[in-house]
Design a protein around this motif. Structure first.
Motif, PDB file in Angstrom:
ATOM      1  N   PRO A  11       0.829  -1.215   0.000  1.00 40.63           N
ATOM      2  CA  PRO A  11       0.000   0.000   0.000  1.00 40.63           C
ATOM      3  C   PRO A  11       0.854   1.251   0.000  1.00 40.63           C
ATOM      4  O   PRO A  11       1.802   1.379   0.775  1.00 40.63           O
ATOM      5  N   LEU A  12       0.506   2.178  -0.898  1.00 40.60           N
ATOM      6  CA  LEU A  12       1.347   3.331  -1.163  1.00 40.60           C
ATOM      7  C   LEU A  12       0.486   4.571  -1.312  1.00 40.60           C
ATOM      8  O   LEU A  12      -0.627   4.506  -1.834  1.00 40.60           O
ATOM      9  N   ILE A  13       0.995   5.718  -0.804  1.00 43.55           N
ATOM     10  CA  ILE A  13       0.343   6.993  -1.074  1.00 43.55           C
ATOM     11  C   ILE A  13       0.441   7.278  -2.573  1.00 43.55           C
ATOM     12  O   ILE A  13       1.518   7.191  -3.169  1.00 43.55           O
ATOM     13  N   LEU A  14      -0.670   7.620  -3.201  1.00 43.79           N
ATOM     14  CA  LEU A  14      -0.714   7.729  -4.657  1.00 43.79           C
ATOM     15  C   LEU A  14       0.288   8.739  -5.212  1.00 43.79           C
ATOM     16  O   LEU A  14       0.843   8.544  -6.289  1.00 43.79           O
ATOM     17  N   GLU A  15       0.552   9.821  -4.480  1.00 50.34           N
ATOM     18  CA  GLU A  15       1.447  10.845  -5.015  1.00 50.34           C
ATOM     19  C   GLU A  15       2.874  10.323  -5.198  1.00 50.34           C
ATOM     20  O   GLU A  15       3.643  10.880  -6.002  1.00 50.34           O
ATOM     21  N   GLU A  16       3.252   9.257  -4.481  1.00 50.52           N
ATOM     22  CA  GLU A  16       4.591   8.688  -4.649  1.00 50.52           C
ATOM     23  C   GLU A  16       4.831   8.262  -6.093  1.00 50.52           C
ATOM     24  O   GLU A  16       5.963   8.325  -6.591  1.00 50.52           O
ATOM     25  N   GLY A  47      -8.369   5.527 -10.030  1.00 48.08           N
ATOM     26  CA  GLY A  47      -9.242   4.557  -9.381  1.00 48.08           C
ATOM     27  C   GLY A  47      -8.413   3.710  -8.438  1.00 48.08           C
ATOM     28  O   GLY A  47      -7.262   3.387  -8.749  1.00 48.08           O
ATOM     29  N   TRP A  48      -8.982   3.377  -7.285  1.00 49.31           N
ATOM     30  CA  TRP A  48      -8.210   2.620  -6.294  1.00 49.31           C
ATOM     31  C   TRP A  48      -9.119   1.717  -5.471  1.00 49.31           C
ATOM     32  O   TRP A  48     -10.315   1.958  -5.324  1.00 49.31           O
ATOM     33  N   TYR A  49      -8.512   0.668  -4.950  1.00 48.51           N
ATOM     34  CA  TYR A  49      -9.200  -0.284  -4.079  1.00 48.51           C
ATOM     35  C   TYR A  49      -8.772  -0.028  -2.640  1.00 48.51           C
ATOM     36  O   TYR A  49      -7.583  -0.118  -2.316  1.00 48.51           O
ATOM     37  N   ALA A  50      -9.728   0.314  -1.787  1.00 46.03           N
ATOM     38  CA  ALA A  50      -9.464   0.472  -0.363  1.00 46.03           C
ATOM     39  C   ALA A  50      -9.567  -0.888   0.321  1.00 46.03           C
ATOM     40  O   ALA A  50     -10.268  -1.790  -0.154  1.00 46.03           O
ATOM     41  N   VAL A  58     -13.459   5.822  -7.736  1.00 46.66           N
ATOM     42  CA  VAL A  58     -12.911   6.510  -8.902  1.00 46.66           C
ATOM     43  C   VAL A  58     -13.111   8.014  -8.750  1.00 46.66           C
ATOM     44  O   VAL A  58     -14.056   8.474  -8.105  1.00 46.66           O
ATOM     45  N   PHE A  59     -12.190   8.769  -9.344  1.00 45.26           N
ATOM     46  CA  PHE A  59     -12.282  10.223  -9.394  1.00 45.26           C
ATOM     47  C   PHE A  59     -11.897  10.660 -10.799  1.00 45.26           C
ATOM     48  O   PHE A  59     -10.823  10.292 -11.294  1.00 45.26           O
ATOM     49  N   HIS A  60     -12.778  11.422 -11.450  1.00 44.71           N
ATOM     50  CA  HIS A  60     -12.561  11.884 -12.817  1.00 44.71           C
ATOM     51  C   HIS A  60     -12.735  13.395 -12.886  1.00 44.71           C
ATOM     52  O   HIS A  60     -13.513  13.974 -12.123  1.00 44.71           O
ATOM     53  N   ASP A  61     -12.051  14.001 -13.832  1.00 40.87           N
ATOM     54  CA  ASP A  61     -12.321  15.402 -14.155  1.00 40.87           C
ATOM     55  C   ASP A  61     -11.969  15.630 -15.617  1.00 40.87           C
ATOM     56  O   ASP A  61     -11.187  14.874 -16.205  1.00 40.87           O
ATOM     57  N   GLY A  76      -2.221  12.951  -2.258  1.00 46.05           N
ATOM     58  CA  GLY A  76      -1.385  13.092  -1.074  1.00 46.05           C
ATOM     59  C   GLY A  76      -1.946  12.453   0.170  1.00 46.05           C
ATOM     60  O   GLY A  76      -1.266  12.409   1.205  1.00 46.05           O
ATOM     61  N   HIS A  77      -3.192  11.934   0.096  1.00 43.93           N
ATOM     62  CA  HIS A  77      -3.831  11.389   1.298  1.00 43.93           C
ATOM     63  C   HIS A  77      -4.373   9.980   1.147  1.00 43.93           C
ATOM     64  O   HIS A  77      -4.717   9.344   2.138  1.00 43.93           O
ATOM     65  N   VAL A  78      -4.504   9.485  -0.064  1.00 44.17           N
ATOM     66  CA  VAL A  78      -5.042   8.141  -0.294  1.00 44.17           C
ATOM     67  C   VAL A  78      -3.895   7.146  -0.389  1.00 44.17           C
ATOM     68  O   VAL A  78      -2.947   7.348  -1.156  1.00 44.17           O
ATOM     69  N   ARG A  79      -4.006   6.072   0.387  1.00 46.14           N
ATOM     70  CA  ARG A  79      -3.038   4.976   0.342  1.00 46.14           C
ATOM     71  C   ARG A  79      -3.777   3.726  -0.140  1.00 46.14           C
ATOM     72  O   ARG A  79      -4.852   3.392   0.370  1.00 46.14           O
TER      73      ARG A  79
END
Length: 277
Positions: A11-16, A47-50, A58-61, A76-79
């Protein structure tokens, strides 16, 4: 076309992965080196699995990834132990949230780089192949989402490689009936929360670029001073449209017309052949 990455492992913070590498996906959204377009600014998605949820978030823009403050905040906050990210360059369909990858249905996530040639001519015939029970879940207008729902129709739940092979075979048959040659150009990632399957294929010519990271223990031996490698398991893998940095020996090209599986305990690369459904 597009650029994408799929991460699986510790498990990793996405911004890494999304922001910190020298040639990160966010950098690629402005300065892609291997894509058809240099700029991929027609929307994005992650998109990520918690750990507590069966289905992915999922988050789109529709704006460009490089300037989106909400994306940077979330990253910066989702792992997560498994996540997808995609930056889009439209091949003709509208720039709207429902056309942004990754696409989601139940536990499945799907993203694609490439195109179905002549999709505007084939779209009706292709969509008639989708299971009526799934048809109402289609929200956008892209060839990528049509491919996803065809794969679901042809057995993605039971046999992901076979379902994608049957999807491609169906597209190629419909294209032949409409006089469209060499219709399929694709790299695809699809995940169910535990495993990730990736595909690189073209009906004719060279498929779009795709790379996978080497085994972490090999990378540690090559680059013992790289801090990131000290904190992840040996099973951690990245699959990317183009390498995220210039660490020598870090990346292997996925062979043309090949699919791969990333899952705990093993990885697999095998030949990909379309099938008629």
């Amino acid at each position: 076309m597009c650029r994408w990455l799929a991460y699986s492992g510790t498990p990793l913070i996405l911004e890494e992965v999304l922001y910190r590498p020298k040639h990160s996906l966010i950098d690629q959204s402005l300065h892609a080196r291997m894509g058809v377009e240099t700029t991929n600014g027609d929307g994005f998605g992650i998109g990520w699995y918690a750990t507590h949820a069966r289905t992915p978030a999922v988050f789109h823009d529709v704006g460009p990834a490089w300037s989106n403050r909400n994306l940077q905040e979330i990253a910066g906050h989702v792992r997560a132990p498994l996540f997808f990210a995609h930056v889009r360059a439209s091949t003709g369909t509208a720039v709207q949230q429902t056309n942004c990858h990754p696409f989601r249905h139940d536990r499945w996530m799907w993203m694609h780089n490439g195109a179905i040639a002549g999709f505007h001519l084939l779209r009706r015939s292709l969509l008639l192949g989708v299971d009526p029970a799934l048809f109402s879940s289609i929200e956008g207008t892209t060839d990528s989402e049509a491919m996803f729902y065809l794969a679901l129709t042809f057995g993605l739940d039971e046999d992901p490689p076979g379902a994608v092979a049957r999807m491609v075979g169906f597209v190629e048959r419909v294209a032949d009936q409409h006089g469209v040659p060499a219709p399929m150009q694709m790299t695809i990632a699809v995940a169910d929360g535990e495993r990730t399957w990736v595909f690189r294929y073209a009906s004719e010519g060279t498929p779009r670029s795709l790379y996978f990271s080497r085994r972490v223990d090999d990378l540690r031996a090559l680059h013992p001073d790289t801090d990131f490698l000290k904190d992840v398991s040996d099973e951690t893998r990245l699959v990317v449209s183009e390498p995220l940095g210039d660490l020598p020996g870090a990346w292997n090209e996925v062979p043309a017309n090949t699919y791969g599986v990333v899952e705990p305990g093993r990885d697999l690369l095998d030949e990909f052949r379309p099938q008629l459904p």
